[in-house]
Motif scaffolding. Structure first.
Motif, short mmCIF file in Angstrom:
data_model
loop_
_atom_site.label_atom_id
_atom_site.label_comp_id
_atom_site.label_asym_id
_atom_site.label_seq_id
_atom_site.Cartn_x
_atom_site.Cartn_y
_atom_site.Cartn_z
N LEU A 1 4.73 -15.73 -20.34
CA LEU A 1 4.34 -14.36 -20.69
C LEU A 1 3.71 -13.65 -19.50
O LEU A 1 2.97 -14.24 -18.73
CB LEU A 1 3.34 -14.35 -21.84
N ARG A 2 4.02 -12.38 -19.40
CA ARG A 2 3.23 -11.48 -18.54
C ARG A 2 2.77 -10.37 -19.45
O ARG A 2 3.26 -10.23 -20.57
CB ARG A 2 4.08 -10.93 -17.39
N TRP A 3 1.80 -9.60 -19.01
CA TRP A 3 1.30 -8.57 -19.91
C TRP A 3 0.88 -7.32 -19.18
O TRP A 3 0.59 -7.34 -17.98
CB TRP A 3 0.16 -9.10 -20.78
N GLU A 4 0.91 -6.24 -19.95
CA GLU A 4 0.48 -4.93 -19.46
C GLU A 4 -0.62 -4.45 -20.39
O GLU A 4 -0.45 -4.48 -21.60
CB GLU A 4 1.65 -3.95 -19.47
N GLN A 5 -1.70 -4.05 -19.78
CA GLN A 5 -2.86 -3.64 -20.58
C GLN A 5 -3.19 -2.19 -20.30
O GLN A 5 -3.09 -1.74 -19.18
CB GLN A 5 -4.05 -4.52 -20.19
N GLU A 6 -3.54 -1.47 -21.37
CA GLU A 6 -3.99 -0.10 -21.18
C GLU A 6 -5.19 0.17 -22.08
O GLU A 6 -5.29 -0.41 -23.17
CB GLU A 6 -2.87 0.89 -21.47
N PRO A 7 -6.12 1.02 -21.63
CA PRO A 7 -7.26 1.33 -22.48
C PRO A 7 -6.83 2.17 -23.66
O PRO A 7 -5.88 2.96 -23.56
CB PRO A 7 -8.20 2.11 -21.55
N GLY A 8 -7.50 2.01 -24.77
CA GLY A 8 -7.27 2.84 -25.95
C GLY A 8 -8.44 3.79 -26.14
O GLY A 8 -8.98 4.32 -25.19
N GLU A 9 -8.84 3.96 -27.39
CA GLU A 9 -9.95 4.86 -27.71
C GLU A 9 -11.29 4.23 -27.33
O GLU A 9 -11.41 3.01 -27.21
CB GLU A 9 -9.98 5.11 -29.22
N SER A 10 -12.30 5.09 -27.17
CA SER A 10 -13.69 4.64 -27.04
C SER A 10 -14.52 5.45 -28.01
O SER A 10 -14.25 6.63 -28.22
CB SER A 10 -14.21 4.90 -25.62
N TRP A 11 -15.49 4.83 -28.65
CA TRP A 11 -16.37 5.57 -29.55
C TRP A 11 -17.72 4.88 -29.64
O TRP A 11 -17.88 3.74 -29.21
CB TRP A 11 -15.72 5.73 -30.93
N GLU A 12 -18.69 5.60 -30.16
CA GLU A 12 -20.05 5.07 -30.29
C GLU A 12 -20.55 5.29 -31.70
O GLU A 12 -20.16 6.24 -32.36
CB GLU A 12 -21.02 5.83 -29.36
N ARG A 13 -21.40 4.38 -32.13
CA ARG A 13 -22.16 4.67 -33.35
C ARG A 13 -23.48 3.90 -33.32
O ARG A 13 -23.67 3.00 -32.51
CB ARG A 13 -21.35 4.38 -34.61
N GLU A 14 -24.36 4.29 -34.21
CA GLU A 14 -25.68 3.65 -34.28
C GLU A 14 -25.59 2.47 -35.24
O GLU A 14 -25.16 2.63 -36.39
CB GLU A 14 -26.70 4.69 -34.79
N GLY A 15 -25.95 1.26 -34.76
CA GLY A 15 -25.90 0.08 -35.62
C GLY A 15 -27.19 -0.07 -36.41
O GLY A 15 -28.22 0.49 -36.06
N ARG A 16 -27.11 -0.85 -37.50
CA ARG A 16 -28.31 -1.07 -38.33
C ARG A 16 -29.34 -1.90 -37.57
O ARG A 16 -30.52 -1.66 -37.64
CB ARG A 16 -27.92 -1.81 -39.62
N ARG A 17 -28.87 -2.92 -36.85
CA ARG A 17 -29.80 -3.84 -36.19
C ARG A 17 -29.71 -3.79 -34.68
O ARG A 17 -30.68 -4.05 -34.00
CB ARG A 17 -29.50 -5.28 -36.65
N ALA A 18 -28.52 -3.50 -34.18
CA ALA A 18 -28.27 -3.73 -32.76
C ALA A 18 -28.44 -2.48 -31.89
O ALA A 18 -28.15 -2.51 -30.71
CB ALA A 18 -26.88 -4.32 -32.57
N GLY A 19 -28.94 -1.36 -32.49
CA GLY A 19 -29.10 -0.15 -31.71
C GLY A 19 -27.76 0.52 -31.47
O GLY A 19 -26.83 0.40 -32.28
N LYS A 20 -27.63 1.21 -30.34
CA LYS A 20 -26.40 1.94 -30.05
C LYS A 20 -25.25 0.95 -29.81
O LYS A 20 -25.39 0.00 -29.03
CB LYS A 20 -26.58 2.85 -28.84
N LEU A 21 -24.13 1.21 -30.47
CA LEU A 21 -22.94 0.36 -30.31
C LEU A 21 -21.88 1.18 -29.59
O LEU A 21 -21.56 2.29 -30.00
CB LEU A 21 -22.40 -0.06 -31.68
N VAL A 22 -21.36 0.61 -28.52
CA VAL A 22 -20.30 1.29 -27.76
C VAL A 22 -19.01 0.47 -27.91
O VAL A 22 -18.96 -0.70 -27.50
CB VAL A 22 -20.67 1.43 -26.27
#
Lengths: 168, 138
Positions: A113-134
């Motif tokens: 196998l060989r592979w090609e990778q590309e970035p998708g979406e990025s988003w943030e939200r506030e977690g209950r315990r872990a603070g800001k989640l990216v």
């Protein structure tokens, strides 16, 4: 050199053992002949082991280099910590939030196998315990040596402000 | 053995216990086989030092265990899609059961397919992975 993942029967056997899967299609070529695929195939999450063959993969110790896991000290081993890593990350290098696969053809020993990778979406939200989640998504397309698309993988990683400890 | 559309109905549930009292050694096996050597999963001292209660399993080990339930049910090489979200951490000692619920039985380009909702839970019912899968059926 580009990363290449040679699919080997022995590696499939070890992976199947690791996920506690006794299905003989992952280990016994004679049994596999009598199945619908007709040969040994890889379990559905096996392609993740391409990490073994990703040269710059950050979660594998590199020979002679500093590793962030424990040795004498709880954090750091293998070699003196290089100055550029002072301060470092929060530890652990982020967590895996989601994984999705689309299977286009069976993954079988002998494929490379060989592979090609590309970035998708990025988003943030506030977690209950872990603070800001990216969250960061990436899409990886795995091709065999004849350029046939074998698997499309969509992965979501998350970086947390604080450790995501489980609820009490 | 593949599934037959005529034997399936929407709402039908299939489940399998996919690990019992998960060992640290199995997590080590998974690290070695997958190549994900993140010490969070195998290095108790490190995990505690960075604020976790201890080493915990790779999400992908949970997904692999869940995949075993699916392939044991739908048959070898029958999955066309499989995806999960990791919603809670799995620790050594956990016993996991993976469940698939039939959401839809349909046909696409002459191929019969089943869409499944997937959920893997701990003994106390806490979900650790939730997602979907699609498989070719006869």
């Amino acid at each position: 050199m580009a990363d290449r993942f040679p699919i080997e029967a022995g590696h499939i056997l070890l992976f199947a053992r690791a996920v506690g899967d006794a299905n003989p299609i992952y280990s016994d070529p004679e049994h596999a002949k009598g199945t619908e695929p007709g040969q040994i195939i890889a379990p559905p999450t096996f392609v993740q082991a391409s990490a073994q063959f990703t040269e710059n993969y950050g979660l594998r110790p590199k020979i002679g280099e500093y590793w962030f896991g424990s040795g004498k000290e709880p954090r750091g081993s293998g070699a003196p910590k290089p100055p550029e890593q002072e301060g470092g990350s929060s530890g652990g290098g982020g967590l895996h939030a989601e994984q999705h696969y689309e299977y286009h053809r069976p993954l079988t020993p002998g494929m490379v196998l060989r592979w090609e990778q590309e970035p998708g979406e990025s988003w943030e939200r506030e977690g209950r315990r872990a603070g800001k989640l990216v969250f960061n998504e990436s899409i990886t397309r795995y091709y065999d040596q004849d350029d046939n698309l074998v698997i499309t993988a969509r992965s979501v990683g998350v970086r947390t402000e604080r450790p995501a400890t489980p609820g009490s | 053995m593949a599934l037959k559309a005529s034997d399936l109905s929407v709402g039908q549930v299939h489940e399998e216990q996919v690990c019992y009292d998960l060992s640290r050694t199995q997590i080590v096996q998974y690290a070695g086989a997958s190549g994900d050597y993140n010490p969070l999963h195998t290095d108790e001292i490190f995990s505690k030092a960075v604020g976790y209660p201890g080493a915990f399993a790779h999400g992908m080990l949970t997904m692999g265990l869940t995949g075993k339930m699916l392939t044991n049910w739908v048959g070898d090489g029958r999955l066309t899609k499989f995806g999960v979200r990791f919603v809670s951490q799995v620790f050594p000692g956990d016993t996991l059961t993976a469940k698939a619920t039939v959401k839809e039985i349909r046909e696409e380009d002459g191929q019969k397919l089943v869409d499944l909702e997937v959920e893997t839970v701990k003994e106390d019912g806490t979900a650790v992975a939730t997602g979907h899968a699609t498989a070719r059926i006869d």
